[in-house]
Structure formats: C-alpha cells, structure tokens
Design an enzyme around this catalytic site. Structure first.
Site, PDB file in Angstrom:
ATOM      1  N   LYS A  27      52.177  16.940  56.188  1.00 47.41           N
ATOM      2  CA  LYS A  27      53.168  17.563  56.937  1.00 47.41           C
ATOM      3  C   LYS A  27      52.746  17.725  58.497  1.00 47.41           C
ATOM      4  CE  LYS A  27      55.575  19.637  53.463  1.00 47.41           C
ATOM      5  NZ  LYS A  27      56.586  20.467  52.811  1.00 47.41           N
ATOM      6  N   LYS A  72      57.634   9.348  45.957  1.00 44.48           N
ATOM      7  CA  LYS A  72      58.462  10.478  45.163  1.00 44.48           C
ATOM      8  C   LYS A  72      59.593  10.696  45.603  1.00 44.48           C
ATOM      9  CE  LYS A  72      57.149  14.945  46.839  1.00 44.48           C
ATOM     10  NZ  LYS A  72      56.993  16.000  46.645  1.00 44.48           N
ATOM     11  N   LYS A 118      63.638  15.656  48.472  1.00 39.12           N
ATOM     12  CA  LYS A 118      64.925  16.361  49.063  1.00 39.12           C
ATOM     13  C   LYS A 118      65.112  16.227  50.720  1.00 39.12           C
ATOM     14  CE  LYS A 118      63.561  21.458  48.446  1.00 39.12           C
ATOM     15  NZ  LYS A 118      62.187  21.140  48.180  1.00 39.12           N
TER      16      LYS A 118
HETATM   17  P1  ATP Z   1      60.094  18.477  50.334  1.00 39.61           P
HETATM   18  O1  ATP Z   1      60.810  17.068  50.105  1.00 39.61           O
HETATM   19  O2  ATP Z   1      60.991  19.174  51.306  1.00 39.61           O
HETATM   20  O3  ATP Z   1      58.802  18.264  50.902  1.00 39.61           O
HETATM   21  P2  ATP Z   1      59.775  18.780  47.508  1.00 39.61           P
HETATM   22  O4  ATP Z   1      61.034  18.122  47.242  1.00 39.61           O
HETATM   23  O5  ATP Z   1      58.663  18.123  47.439  1.00 39.61           O
HETATM   24  O6  ATP Z   1      59.920  19.112  49.045  1.00 39.61           O
HETATM   25  P3  ATP Z   1      58.730  21.504  46.706  1.00 39.61           P
HETATM   26  O7  ATP Z   1      59.679  22.643  47.019  1.00 39.61           O
HETATM   27  O8  ATP Z   1      57.695  21.250  47.712  1.00 39.61           O
HETATM   28  O9  ATP Z   1      59.735  20.229  46.875  1.00 39.61           O
HETATM   29  O10 ATP Z   1      58.448  21.616  45.287  1.00 39.61           O
HETATM   30  C1  ATP Z   1      59.175  22.074  44.071  1.00 39.61           C
HETATM   31  C2  ATP Z   1      58.459  21.754  42.815  1.00 39.61           C
HETATM   32  O11 ATP Z   1      58.968  20.511  42.473  1.00 39.61           O
HETATM   33  C3  ATP Z   1      56.933  21.786  42.814  1.00 39.61           C
HETATM   34  O12 ATP Z   1      56.392  22.164  41.729  1.00 39.61           O
HETATM   35  C4  ATP Z   1      56.697  20.247  43.075  1.00 39.61           C
HETATM   36  O13 ATP Z   1      55.493  19.794  42.528  1.00 39.61           O
HETATM   37  C5  ATP Z   1      57.990  19.625  42.183  1.00 39.61           C
HETATM   38  N1  ATP Z   1      58.257  18.258  42.613  1.00 39.61           N
HETATM   39  C6  ATP Z   1      58.537  17.758  44.010  1.00 39.61           C
HETATM   40  N2  ATP Z   1      59.010  16.630  44.328  1.00 39.61           N
HETATM   41  C7  ATP Z   1      58.946  16.090  42.667  1.00 39.61           C
HETATM   42  C8  ATP Z   1      59.107  14.956  42.190  1.00 39.61           C
HETATM   43  N3  ATP Z   1      59.674  13.852  42.859  1.00 39.61           N
HETATM   44  N4  ATP Z   1      58.863  14.569  40.575  1.00 39.61           N
HETATM   45  C9  ATP Z   1      58.250  15.800  40.312  1.00 39.61           C
HETATM   46  N5  ATP Z   1      58.249  16.925  40.369  1.00 39.61           N
HETATM   47  C10 ATP Z   1      58.421  17.069  41.873  1.00 39.61           C
END
Ligand code: ATP
Ligand code: LTN
Length: 336
Positions: A117, A199, A202
């Site tokens: 980040k 991965k 969003k």
């Molecule tokens: P950003 O993309 O905004 O950094 P993010 O999509 O990684 O955020 P978070 O809000 O940080 O989402 O994560 C919420 C939950 O979803 C956490 O438990 C995280 O481990 C899980 N998660 C996020 N992305 C994935 C993915 N691609 N596959 C499986 N689990 C995920």
C-alpha cells in the site's frame, strides 16, 4: 445468550472500500455465513481501517451502510450473531493504542500489505497505514476469538496478532486468547479473470478482471466468457493453466463439486461450454444475496437499528477484555 457463550468465538471484518468482489465473497464472506450456524460469530465493517486511504467522507458513510446491508443480506441473523460497525465500538481504538506500545517497529515494517500500500500510495504513507495490523489485532483480541475466517492474503496479519498477544500474555499473565486463522481450501485466493496470476481485487483498474457481487447477470456472464484461459481447450487442473484453474476453483466453490468431478463433467467439451456453466453457477450463487440486498438497502431505519444492537452487543464483550488489559498495564480503575 448463555448457550451462545459456550460456543467457540469467530470474528472477522471487511473494509467498506467498495462493493465486494467474487473473491471477497468466496474467500471470506461465504465462510462467514457457513460458520454462523456453529459458532458465536462477530462480524464487523472495518471503517476505522479504511480511513488509512482517506476516502471522501460521503463515500465512506454510503459504503459503510452498503457493506453493512450486504452482511445482513448474506443471511446473517443480527439477533443471533453480532454484526457491527467498528467505529461504533470505541474499545477497538482504545485497545489498539495499548497494543501499539507492545508492537515493535521492525515487525510492523515487515508486513507485506503495508509495503504494497505504501508503494501504491506514495503520497500518503501515514502512521495509520503502518499501525493497521495492530488495530486488526485489537479487533480480534477484544473478543477472545478462537477462529478468524480470512483470505490467504491476511495470514501475516494473523501471525502478528498472535505475536502481540503472546508478548502481552508473557509480560502480564494470560489476558488474550491466541486466535487461529480459518482459511478455506478452495476460494482462499480467487484470481483476476484477466491476469490469473494476480488476486482478484476490487481496486483493479480493469473492471473485466473482477466480478462484483452486485453485478447484473449479463455482466457476470460476459466477464466469465472473456476470462483469460489457454489454447489447449481441455478442462483440467494443472500447471501453467492459471486461468482454467481459477475458473475451476470458482465453479467448485459455487457448486460444491470436486476438481475430479469437474474434469469428468467437461471431458471432451471445450471452454465455451465450461465458461457458460461457470457463469450460470456464479449467477445462481449470487442471486439470493442480490435480491435480499435490494430489499434491505432501502430500509435505512432497520439497518440503523441492527447496527445499534450490534454495537451494544460487541461493546458488552469488548469492554470486559479492555478493562482487563488496562488493569494489567497499570491504569487506575475507579468504578464510575
Ligand atoms: P482491495 O482490493 O481494496 O485492497 P480486497 O479486495 O483485497 O481490497 P479486503 O477488504 O482487504 O478486500 O478483504 C476482505 C476479505 O476478502 C479478506 O478476508 C481477504 O482476505 C479476502 N479476499 C480479498 N481478495 C480475495 C481474493 N481474491 N480471493 C480470496 N479472498 C480474498
Ligand atoms: N485487514 C482485513 C480486514 C480486517 C479484519 C479484521 C479481518 C480488519 N479487521 C479483523 C479479520 C479480523 C482486510 O484488509 N481484509
């Protein structure tokens, strides 16, 4: 309540930084729902965490309520479980400060999410971003949590949580329970549909890379159909087949079928048939969530009532642990 207290405690949280993706849903939220039947579950919208990237205040308010509505739309029962908004429970920020003083600069510097980040937002590398995992540790430790359902990317934060708890317990005697991560076998890491070695996220600038849980049926099917695969046209799980592996993982999560069963189902068929089946399975999986969300998001009064109830219940548990920690550290305790 009495009965619930005997059950093992589960806590997790999600930041209100945008509509969750299929990755968030399969990696985290779906497990939240499954665990709600067998555990005493506390789930939070982590709005305190999300100001590390300085959202517009109006956006933060809207997204917090949307995320809260989505949690209830998952089918979580706000009476049976504790569904709350983190900033409404002041014990989180209070314990986080105490734990900050028991976390070493070096160990916090090693967190990969902090490094990622900071690179992504070099203009706003704030102390909150650095202390982010400590606030997460406070979230978890306040409730004497047994299990924390998370995606694989959050494992390191759970390790630092355990280290902080062990250090504190070592100094002052048993105060915090050491939590275990709960990471599902499939779905723990859903990959981008366009770059299947990254991965699904969003915050991806390419919207074709992710499916949002509120995407309409057409958009879902289109995104799955344009997912990157390979030129072999054979459905099986294997090395170098990142795109197909990812779609198989998604299909398996949505249908409960094993990889063996999926390989048999599509034996002799091409990617066209496979992608249609995956698209349909995702659409069916998300349908109830979308329908329930559409109903709830217009009922602000109900959502506010649930959030108030959730915060009261969370605070009841959290204040007990906070008091204990404050006493151990040496703060004066005078009954009000
Ligand atoms: P950003 O993309 O905004 O950094 P993010 O999509 O990684 O955020 P978070 O809000 O940080 O989402 O994560 C919420 C939950 O979803 C956490 O438990 C995280 O481990 C899980 N998660 C996020 N992305 C994935 C993915 N691609 N596959 C499986 N689990 C995920
Ligand atoms: N850091 C997590 C969200 C989060 C969390 C938590 C997860 C905040 N507090 C407590 C589990 C337990 C994330 O970015 N996904």
């Amino acid at each position: 309540m009495e009965n619930q207290e005997k059950k093992k405690i589960v806590l997790s949280a999600i930041q209100p930084t945008g509509t969750p993706t299929l990755g968030n849903y399969l990696g985290a939220l779906k497990n939240w729902k499954t665990m709600a039947n067998d555990y005493n579950c506390l789930y939070a919208v982590a709005d305190l965490h999300s100001i590390t990237v300085r959202p517009e205040p109006a956006d933060l308010r809207r997204r917090t309520l949307e995320m809260y509505a989505l949690l209830i739309a998952l089918g979580l029962d706000p009476e049976k479980n504790t569904i709350f908004i983190q900033s409404m429970v002041p014990e989180h920020a209070q314990l986080a400060w105490i734990l900050d003083c028991y976390t070493q600069f070096g160990e916090a510097s090693r967190m990969t999410q902090f490094k990622d980040k900071s690179e992504k937002h070099p203009d706003n590398v704030n102390v909150g971003l650095f202390a982010y995992p400590v606030l997460m540790a406070a979230d978890i430790l306040l409730y004497q949590t047994d299990f924390v359902p998370i995606g694989a990317d959050q494992k390191q934060h759970l390790e630092i949580t355990r280290n902080i708890a062990e250090r504190f317990n070592g100094l002052y005697g048993n105060t915090f329970k050491l939590p275990e991560p709960f990471i599902g076998k499939v779905g723990a890491r859903v990959m981008s549909l366009q770059e299947p070695t990254k991965k699904m996220s969003k915050s991806d600038t390419n919207v074709k890379g992710f499916i949002s849980v509120l995407d309409d049926d057409n958009a879902i099917m289109k995104k799955i159909k344009s997912a990157v695969t390979d030129s072999e046209a054979k459905v099986y799980y294997g090395e170098g087949k990142d795109g197909v592996n990812n779609l198989m993982g998604i299909y398996s999560c949505c249908t409960g079928k094993t990889f063996d069963e999926i390989e048999k189902e599509f034996d002799g068929k091409g990617y066209g048939d496979f992608k249609t089946a995956v698209g349909e399975a995702v659409i069916e999986e998300l349908r109830p969530l979308k329908e329930e969300y559409a109903r709830l998001i217009n009922d602000k009064a109900y959502l506010y009532d649930c959030a108030k109830l959730g915060a009261e219940k969370a605070s009841y548990f959290a204040s007990r642990t906070l008091k204990k920690a404050m006493k151990k550290v040496g703060f004066i305790q005078i009954d009000k």
